[in-house]
Write an enzyme that holds these catalytic residues in place. Structure first.
Site, PDB file in Angstrom:
ATOM      1  N   LYS A 140     -10.117   7.056   4.735  1.00  0.00           N
ATOM      2  CA  LYS A 140     -12.399   7.048   4.963  1.00  0.00           C
ATOM      3  C   LYS A 140     -13.203   6.678   3.982  1.00  0.00           C
ATOM      4  O   LYS A 140     -13.918   6.056   4.002  1.00  0.00           O
ATOM      5  CB  LYS A 140     -12.492   6.520   7.004  1.00  0.00           C
ATOM      6  CG  LYS A 140     -11.763   6.505   7.731  1.00  0.00           C
ATOM      7  CD  LYS A 140     -12.567   5.261   8.010  1.00  0.00           C
ATOM      8  CE  LYS A 140     -11.322   4.088   9.350  1.00  0.00           C
ATOM      9  NZ  LYS A 140     -10.383   5.379  10.383  1.00  0.00           N
TER      10      LYS A 140
ATOM     11  N   HIS B  45      -9.195   3.382  -0.413  1.00  0.00           N
ATOM     12  CA  HIS B  45      -7.773   2.607  -0.925  1.00  0.00           C
ATOM     13  C   HIS B  45      -7.180   2.285  -2.689  1.00  0.00           C
ATOM     14  O   HIS B  45      -7.791   0.956  -2.044  1.00  0.00           O
ATOM     15  CB  HIS B  45      -7.812   2.281   0.375  1.00  0.00           C
ATOM     16  CG  HIS B  45      -6.145   1.856   0.571  1.00  0.00           C
ATOM     17  ND1 HIS B  45      -4.767   2.238  -0.025  1.00  0.00           N
ATOM     18  CD2 HIS B  45      -5.001   1.346   0.386  1.00  0.00           C
ATOM     19  CE1 HIS B  45      -3.637   2.067   0.348  1.00  0.00           C
ATOM     20  NE2 HIS B  45      -3.317   1.082   1.167  1.00  0.00           N
TER      21      HIS B  45
ATOM     22  N   VAL C 209     -11.322  -0.312  -0.050  1.00  0.00           N
ATOM     23  CA  VAL C 209     -10.918  -0.844  -1.849  1.00  0.00           C
ATOM     24  C   VAL C 209     -11.334   0.254  -2.560  1.00  0.00           C
ATOM     25  O   VAL C 209     -11.565   0.459  -2.978  1.00  0.00           O
ATOM     26  CB  VAL C 209      -9.921  -1.675  -2.224  1.00  0.00           C
ATOM     27  CG1 VAL C 209      -9.046  -2.358  -1.039  1.00  0.00           C
ATOM     28  CG2 VAL C 209     -10.965  -2.576  -2.819  1.00  0.00           C
TER      29      VAL C 209
ATOM     30  N   CYS D  17       0.328  -1.271   0.142  1.00  0.00           N
ATOM     31  CA  CYS D  17      -0.068   0.199   0.529  1.00  0.00           C
ATOM     32  C   CYS D  17       0.979   1.311   0.019  1.00  0.00           C
ATOM     33  O   CYS D  17       0.490   2.394  -0.096  1.00  0.00           O
ATOM     34  CB  CYS D  17      -1.067   0.086   1.169  1.00  0.00           C
ATOM     35  SG  CYS D  17      -2.035  -1.297   1.544  1.00  0.00           S
TER      36      CYS D  17
ATOM     37  N   CYS E  49     -12.995   0.743   9.926  1.00  0.00           N
ATOM     38  CA  CYS E  49     -11.627   0.090   7.977  1.00  0.00           C
ATOM     39  C   CYS E  49     -12.128   0.829   6.468  1.00  0.00           C
ATOM     40  O   CYS E  49     -13.728   1.196   6.439  1.00  0.00           O
ATOM     41  CB  CYS E  49     -13.045  -1.229   8.067  1.00  0.00           C
ATOM     42  SG  CYS E  49     -12.986  -2.442   9.376  1.00  0.00           S
TER      43      CYS E  49
END
Lengths: 114, 404
Positions: B344, B348, B218, B88, B215
Site C-alpha cells: 500500500k 509494487h 505498481v 508477483c 488497491c
C-alpha cells in the site's frame, strides 16, 4: 442531514496521483489537493450535486470540477469524498463551503480561514 | 529423506532502494543502489559472490530478457546469473533459488536481486500482457482485471461468512489505515502520510467493494539479499546473535482446481493455505498465532491481506475481519502485519516486492528498523503472492535468529 468536512492538502492527493490509471487506465489524477468528506447522518438517502460553492472575501465561486463528477446519492451512514484542485490563495480567502442537495437543502462547513 | 532448509542458510546482507516513481533513475541505477547497500551490509567483496539470481517480471518494459541486465550492470565477474519470473512472487523466487544454491553445497555465497521499473511505461498500471500472457489465460480470465478479480474474492468471502457490506468495508479499511500508519514511519516508502478510516471509506470505488485505498499501485524499486551458510557468516565476522537464518521457504502453485470453479467457492487462497502449512512444518512452528512475531503480506488489495490472515492459519475461518478490527495485526497488536507499510505504501515493483518484504523482517530481527522497531521479534514471515485468486503462485518464507 449531511456532515461536511474539508481537508486542504489532503494525504489522499499523492495516493490519487500514484494509484489512478492502474490496470490499463490511460489517465491519472494529479494535484487534487482538496478533499471534502460528506457523511449522511440521517435516515434517508441524500443526493447532492456534483459541485460546491465557495464563499469568501471575493464573493461566491461555484466549483463544478469535482472528482468523482456528477450527482451522488449518499445512503444513511455512508460517507463519500470528493476531490478537486484548489488554489491556495482562493482557499485562504474563503470562509464557507456549501453543498446543495437535489431538494435545495444547503449544507455548510468552514473553508480556508473559516 | 529431505530435511528442509531450516537454519542451513544465513542472510549475510540486504539492501533496498526507496520505492516509488523513480524518475531520477533507470532500472540499472536502481539495481546498483540496492546492491551497494547490500554488499556493504554483508561486508564482502563483489568477487566473493559465486552465483546470482535476478527477478524481474515485465522485461518488455524494463531491462529486457535474460539475466544479462543484472550481470552487466553490477559487473559480476562471469559467474552464473539466472533470471526468475513467477508473476508477483518473482522476488521470493530469486531468494529461494539463491538459498537453495547455498544449501545444496554448490556455492558458498549467492546473491538474489529483484528490480522492476514500471512507472516509465506511460501509465500507472500493469503493462497490457499481450502475447506474453500465453494462449489459454485469455480463456481463464477473459476481460479480467486485477481489481475486478480480487473484488470477487471480497464478495465471495462476505457471502460465505454472512458478513455485512458495512462490516467488511470497515475491516478492509482498517487494513489500509494500519498499513499507512506504518508506512508513515518508513523513509523508504513512497506514500508516507497516515490516512483515516473516513478517508478510506469515502474514497472512490475501483471495483466494489474495493476502493482507492484498498488497491496498491505498481511502482519502481529494487531490493536484494546476499546469502551464505551460518558457518561462513561466522568466519566472516558475524556474531552468532546477529546471524539471521532461513527457517522455511516454500512455494505452492494453483493446480487448476480453483479455476474450474466446481468446488472452490472463491473466498480464499488454496495455495496460501497449503504453502503456509508446509512452511510451518519446515520451520518447526506448531502454533503460528502464538509463534509468529511479525509478517509482511502481499497486500495487493486489502481483501487479499484479510483473507490471508486465515489462509496462514492465524485467524480462524470467517474471523479475520474481526481480528482486523480488534487491532490484532496493528503495529501494537499481537502479530503486526505490514510493519514497513506494505504494498500500500511502497507500491509494487513486481520483481522486487518479495525481497523488500524480507528486508523489513531482516531489519526488525537485527533491531535496525528505527521508529518501526518491534520489541524482540522472533520469527518473521513473508507472503508473496502472484497471479489472481483462481490461478496463482504463493511463496512463503520464514526467517529468525540462528538456533532460535
Amino acid at each position: 442531514m449531511l456532515s461536511i468536512k474539508a481537508f486542504m492538502n489532503t494525504s489522499t492527493e499523492p495516493v490519487l496521483n500514484f494509484r489512478t490509471g492502474c490496470c490499463g487506465g490511460s489517465h491519472r489524477l494529479f494535484d487534487l489537493n482538496l478533499e471534502i468528506q460528506v457523511k449522511n447522518l440521517g435516515t434517508k438517502p441524500v443526493t447532492i450535486s456534483g459541485g460546491l460553492e465557495l464563499e469568501g472575501v471575493r464573493g461566491v465561486k461555484r466549483i463544478d470540477t469535482l472528482y468523482p463528477p456528477g450527482p451522488r446519492e449518499i445512503g444513511p451512514g455512508e460517507i463519500a469524498s470528493f476531490y478537486c484542485i484548489m488554489d491556495e490563495t482562493l482557499w485562504s480567502a474563503s470562509h464557507t463551503l456549501t453543498f446543495v442537495d437535489k431538494e435545495g437543502n444547503r449544507y455548510r462547513c468552514p473553508a480556508g480561514r473559516g | 529423506m529431505a530435511s528442509g532448509i531450516k537454519d542451513k542458510v544465513a542472510i549475510l546482507g540486504m539492501g533496498c532502494t526507496k520505492f516509488g516513481e523513480r524518475w531520477d533513475m533507470g532500472g540499472e541505477e536502481l539495481m546498483v543502489e540496492a546492491f551497494t547497500e547490500c554488499l556493504e551490509d554483508a561486508g564482502i567483496e563483489k568477487n566473493q559472490i559465486q552465483a546470482a539470481w535476478f527477478s524481474t517480471c515485465f522485461d518488455e518494459v524494463g531491462v529486457g530478457k535474460s539475466a544479462t541486465a543484472m550481470a552487466v550492470t553490477l559487473r559480476l565477474p562471469n559467474i552464473p546469473v539466472s533470471r526468475n519470473e513467477n508473476f508477483c512472487a518473482s522476488g521470493t523466487e530469486a531468494f529461494r533459488a539463491a538459498v537453495y544454491g547455498v544449501a545444496s553445497g554448490a556455492y558458498d555465497i549467492c546473491l538474489a536481486l529483484g528490480m522492476e521499473k514500471l512507472k516509465d511505461t506511460g501509465y500507472g498500471g500493469l503493462p497490457q500482457p499481450g502475447s506474453s500472457f500465453g494462449t489459454l489465460n485469455w480463456l481463464w480470465s477473459a476481460n479480467g482485471t486485477a481489481p475486478g478479480l480480487f473484488a470477487q474474492l471480497a464478495s465471495a468471502y462476505a457471502a460465505k461468512y454472512r458478513i455485512s457490506d458495512k462490516d467488511l468495508k470497515r475491516a478492509i479499511a482498517h487494513v489500509s489505515v494500519k498499513s499507512h500508519a506504518n508506512g508513515a514511519l518508513n523513509p523508504k516508502a513512497h506514500l508516507t502520510k497516515p490516512v483515516s478510516e473516513d478517508q478510506v471509506l469515502g474514497a472512490p470505488i475501483i471495483a466494489y467493494p474495493l476502493g482507492l485505498f484498498d488497491c496498491c499501485g505498481v511502482s519502481d524499486g529494487s531490493a536484494c539479499a546476499i546469502v551464505t551458510t551460518p558457518e561462513i557468516a561466522k568466519k566472516l565476522g558475524k556474531k552468532k546473535k546477529d546471524i539471521i537464518t532461513v527457517k522455511a521457504t516454500q512455494l505452492a502453485l494453483s493446480s487448476g482446481y480453483e479455476g474450474g470453479f466446481n468446488e472452490w467457492q472463491g473466498e480464499h487462497f488454496v495455495t496460501t493455505s497449503k504453502c503456509s502449512t508446509a512452511a510451518y512444518k519446515e520451520a518447526g512452528i506448531a502454533d503460528p498465532r502464538k509463534e509468529i512475531s511479525m509478517m509482511e503480506l502481499h497486500d495487493c488489495f486489502s481483501i487479499t491481506e484479510l483473507v490471508t490472515y486465515e489462509d496462514l492459519h492465524i485467524s480462524d475461518r470467517g474471523k479475520a475481519w474481526k481480528d482486523s478490527l480488534d487491532g490484532f495485526y496493528d503495529r501494537d497488536g499481537k502479530i503486526p502485519a505490514q510493519i514497513d507499510g506494505g504494498l500500500k505504501c511502497f507500491g509494487h515493483p513486481i520483481g522486487a516486492s518479495g525481497l523488500r518484504m524480507l528486508y523489513e523482517m531482516y531489519l526488525q530481527l537485527h533491531g535496525r528498523a528505527g521508529k518501526r522497531q518491534l520489541e524482540n521479534p522472533r520469527y518473521g514471515l513473508t507472503h508473496n503472492l502472484g497471479g489472481v485468486p483462481h490461478q496463482n503462485v504463493c511463496a512463503i518464507t520464514i526467517v529468525g535468529k540462528q538456533g532460535d
